[in-house]
Structure formats: C-alpha cells, structure tokens
Design a protein around this motif. Structure first.
Motif, PDB file in Angstrom:
ATOM      1  N   LEU A 229       0.826  -1.210   0.000  1.00 40.79           N
ATOM      2  CA  LEU A 229       0.000   0.000   0.000  1.00 40.79           C
ATOM      3  C   LEU A 229       0.857   1.255   0.000  1.00 40.79           C
ATOM      4  O   LEU A 229       0.555   2.229  -0.707  1.00 40.79           O
ATOM      5  CB  LEU A 229      -0.938   0.015   1.209  1.00 40.79           C
ATOM      6  CG  LEU A 229      -2.151  -0.896   1.131  1.00 40.79           C
ATOM      7  CD1 LEU A 229      -2.844  -0.981   2.487  1.00 40.79           C
ATOM      8  CD2 LEU A 229      -3.120  -0.433   0.059  1.00 40.79           C
ATOM      9  N   LEU A 230       1.929   1.254   0.790  1.00 41.30           N
ATOM     10  CA  LEU A 230       2.817   2.423   0.816  1.00 41.30           C
ATOM     11  C   LEU A 230       3.456   2.654  -0.550  1.00 41.30           C
ATOM     12  O   LEU A 230       3.517   3.787  -1.032  1.00 41.30           O
ATOM     13  CB  LEU A 230       3.886   2.256   1.901  1.00 41.30           C
ATOM     14  CG  LEU A 230       3.370   2.317   3.338  1.00 41.30           C
ATOM     15  CD1 LEU A 230       4.489   1.975   4.313  1.00 41.30           C
ATOM     16  CD2 LEU A 230       2.753   3.659   3.652  1.00 41.30           C
ATOM     17  N   GLY A 231       3.912   1.589  -1.178  1.00 40.40           N
ATOM     18  CA  GLY A 231       4.512   1.727  -2.510  1.00 40.40           C
ATOM     19  C   GLY A 231       3.504   2.202  -3.544  1.00 40.40           C
ATOM     20  O   GLY A 231       3.798   3.081  -4.367  1.00 40.40           O
ATOM     21  N   ALA A 232       2.308   1.632  -3.512  1.00 39.72           N
ATOM     22  CA  ALA A 232       1.267   2.047  -4.456  1.00 39.72           C
ATOM     23  C   ALA A 232       0.859   3.495  -4.209  1.00 39.72           C
ATOM     24  O   ALA A 232       0.654   4.262  -5.159  1.00 39.72           O
ATOM     25  CB  ALA A 232       0.054   1.116  -4.345  1.00 39.72           C
ATOM     26  N   GLY A 233       0.747   3.870  -2.942  1.00 35.84           N
ATOM     27  CA  GLY A 233       0.412   5.258  -2.613  1.00 35.84           C
ATOM     28  C   GLY A 233       1.488   6.218  -3.084  1.00 35.84           C
ATOM     29  O   GLY A 233       1.186   7.293  -3.610  1.00 35.84           O
TER      30      GLY A 233
ATOM     31  N   HIS B 170       3.681  12.278  -8.409  1.00 35.00           N
ATOM     32  CA  HIS B 170       3.724  13.420  -9.329  1.00 35.00           C
ATOM     33  C   HIS B 170       3.174  14.699  -8.690  1.00 35.00           C
ATOM     34  O   HIS B 170       3.362  15.793  -9.226  1.00 35.00           O
ATOM     35  CB  HIS B 170       2.979  13.084 -10.629  1.00 35.00           C
ATOM     36  CG  HIS B 170       1.495  13.030 -10.481  1.00 35.00           C
ATOM     37  ND1 HIS B 170       0.842  11.944  -9.936  1.00 35.00           N
ATOM     38  CD2 HIS B 170       0.549  13.938 -10.782  1.00 35.00           C
ATOM     39  CE1 HIS B 170      -0.457  12.187  -9.912  1.00 35.00           C
ATOM     40  NE2 HIS B 170      -0.663  13.392 -10.424  1.00 35.00           N
ATOM     41  N   LEU B 171       2.519  14.565  -7.529  1.00 32.59           N
ATOM     42  CA  LEU B 171       2.036  15.732  -6.793  1.00 32.59           C
ATOM     43  C   LEU B 171       3.096  16.240  -5.810  1.00 32.59           C
ATOM     44  O   LEU B 171       2.847  17.187  -5.068  1.00 32.59           O
ATOM     45  CB  LEU B 171       0.762  15.389  -6.014  1.00 32.59           C
ATOM     46  CG  LEU B 171      -0.453  14.924  -6.827  1.00 32.59           C
ATOM     47  CD1 LEU B 171      -1.578  14.485  -5.903  1.00 32.59           C
ATOM     48  CD2 LEU B 171      -0.917  16.025  -7.776  1.00 32.59           C
ATOM     49  N   GLY B 172       4.251  15.578  -5.790  1.00 32.19           N
ATOM     50  CA  GLY B 172       5.304  15.943  -4.853  1.00 32.19           C
ATOM     51  C   GLY B 172       5.083  15.357  -3.469  1.00 32.19           C
ATOM     52  O   GLY B 172       5.663  15.824  -2.495  1.00 32.19           O
ATOM     53  N   LEU B 173       4.235  14.336  -3.386  1.00 34.73           N
ATOM     54  CA  LEU B 173       3.923  13.713  -2.106  1.00 34.73           C
ATOM     55  C   LEU B 173       4.463  12.293  -2.052  1.00 34.73           C
ATOM     56  O   LEU B 173       4.799  11.706  -3.075  1.00 34.73           O
ATOM     57  CB  LEU B 173       2.400  13.677  -1.888  1.00 34.73           C
ATOM     58  CG  LEU B 173       1.677  15.012  -1.831  1.00 34.73           C
ATOM     59  CD1 LEU B 173       0.169  14.799  -1.682  1.00 34.73           C
ATOM     60  CD2 LEU B 173       2.199  15.858  -0.687  1.00 34.73           C
ATOM     61  N   THR B 174       4.516  11.778  -0.846  1.00 36.54           N
ATOM     62  CA  THR B 174       4.752  10.369  -0.589  1.00 36.54           C
ATOM     63  C   THR B 174       3.563   9.871   0.221  1.00 36.54           C
ATOM     64  O   THR B 174       2.762  10.676   0.724  1.00 36.54           O
ATOM     65  CB  THR B 174       6.038  10.153   0.238  1.00 36.54           C
ATOM     66  OG1 THR B 174       5.851  10.773   1.521  1.00 36.54           O
ATOM     67  CG2 THR B 174       7.270  10.719  -0.465  1.00 36.54           C
ATOM     68  N   SER B 175       3.461   8.573   0.375  1.00 38.79           N
ATOM     69  CA  SER B 175       2.386   8.035   1.215  1.00 38.79           C
ATOM     70  C   SER B 175       2.460   8.606   2.622  1.00 38.79           C
ATOM     71  O   SER B 175       1.437   8.953   3.214  1.00 38.79           O
ATOM     72  CB  SER B 175       2.470   6.508   1.272  1.00 38.79           C
ATOM     73  OG  SER B 175       2.135   5.944   0.044  1.00 38.79           O
TER      74      SER B 175
END
Length: 157
Positions: free
Chosen positions: A31-35, A41-46
């Motif tokens: 889930l973390l990887g998919a998130g 591309h929004l400059g975010l991480t999970s």
C-alpha cells in the motif's frame, strides 16, 4: 488436560492469526509503494499524504504530538515529515495559545490543493481495489484489525 493449551503453545486462532499478520505487514508495504506511485507526481509520498490527511481530518489545528498520537506514529517521525511539508509550503505552523513550544500544524492553500488532488486520485484507486469485495467481509476485517490495534495500544500503556 484434554483440549487445554499450554502457555507456550499456540491456540488454533493464534495459528490462523500469524499468517494474517504477515499478510497485513506485506499489504502495508504494498500500500505504501502504491500510494507513493499514486501521488508522487504531486510531490507527495504516502507518509506525507498520511500526515496531511491527519491535519485535514482534525476538527481544529493540532500540535505534532497529537497528530502522531492519532496516526499511531512516533512524534519524531511525524515532526520530520511536518518539517518537510512546511519547507514545501504545504503546511504552516501557528501559535498555540495553550502551549508556547507546541505549535499547531495547519494546511496551507497549496497544501489543501495538493491534498484534494491526492484524494481525487484516491477514489478511483479505492474503487478498483474494492472491486469484487463484499461489504460484510470488509467490515469483518475492520472489526478484527481494530480489536488487534486496540489490544496493542493497551499493551503500550
């Protein structure tokens, strides 16, 4: 001693729970990887998205320690993420009238837009993941994971 289980032996339910826990740990990683891929591309991480979600979900601005508590995370890890988000202009600190050193964390306009963009991506992603699942099964998993979480939280205190 028929049917009794020695303290060092696993019960049938604990035997079934062990592979479930291992599956949940693997699922968390997936889930973390998919998130990360979903919002990268929004400059975010999970992790950043999760912290922003806690800020957005709070009824009022909260200090980092409270956000960490709500997330079940270590305060230092949440502080590092909040500091990163602040450097990116996604959150800001406000004075806390109740505690001089524990500033309150709020989403900036840029942060609100990024979070809303992430949530617009999340809906179709969740719809795809949930396809073919029965609502009752999801509710049963939620009940079990909530009970396990509550037991673990109780063991910490």
């Amino acid at each position: 001693m028929s049917g009794d289980v020695l303290p060092s032996e696993r019960t049938p339910v604990s035997e079934a729970l062990t592979p479930l826990i291992l599956d949940l740990l693997r699922l968390n990683s997936l889930l973390l990887g998919a998130g990360d891929r979903l919002v990268g591309h929004l400059g975010l991480t999970s992790a950043r998205w999760q912290v922003m979600g806690a800020v957005a979900a709070a009824e009022r601005p909260q200090p980092v320690a409270w956000l960490a508590r709500d997330l079940g995370a270590h305060r230092q890890n949440v502080q590092r993420l909040v500091n990163d988000l602040e450097r990116e202009g996604l959150v800001a600190f406000e004075a806390n009238p109740h505690h001089r050193r524990a500033q309150l964390v709020v989403l900036t306009d840029k942060g609100r837009r990024a979070y809303d963009d992430a949530m617009r991506l999340q809906a179709p992603w969740m719809n795809g993941l949930s396809e073919g699942l029965a609502l009752e099964d999801v509710a049963a998993v939620r009940r079990v994971t909530t009970l396990l979480r509550e037991r673990l939280e109780g063991a910490e205190g």
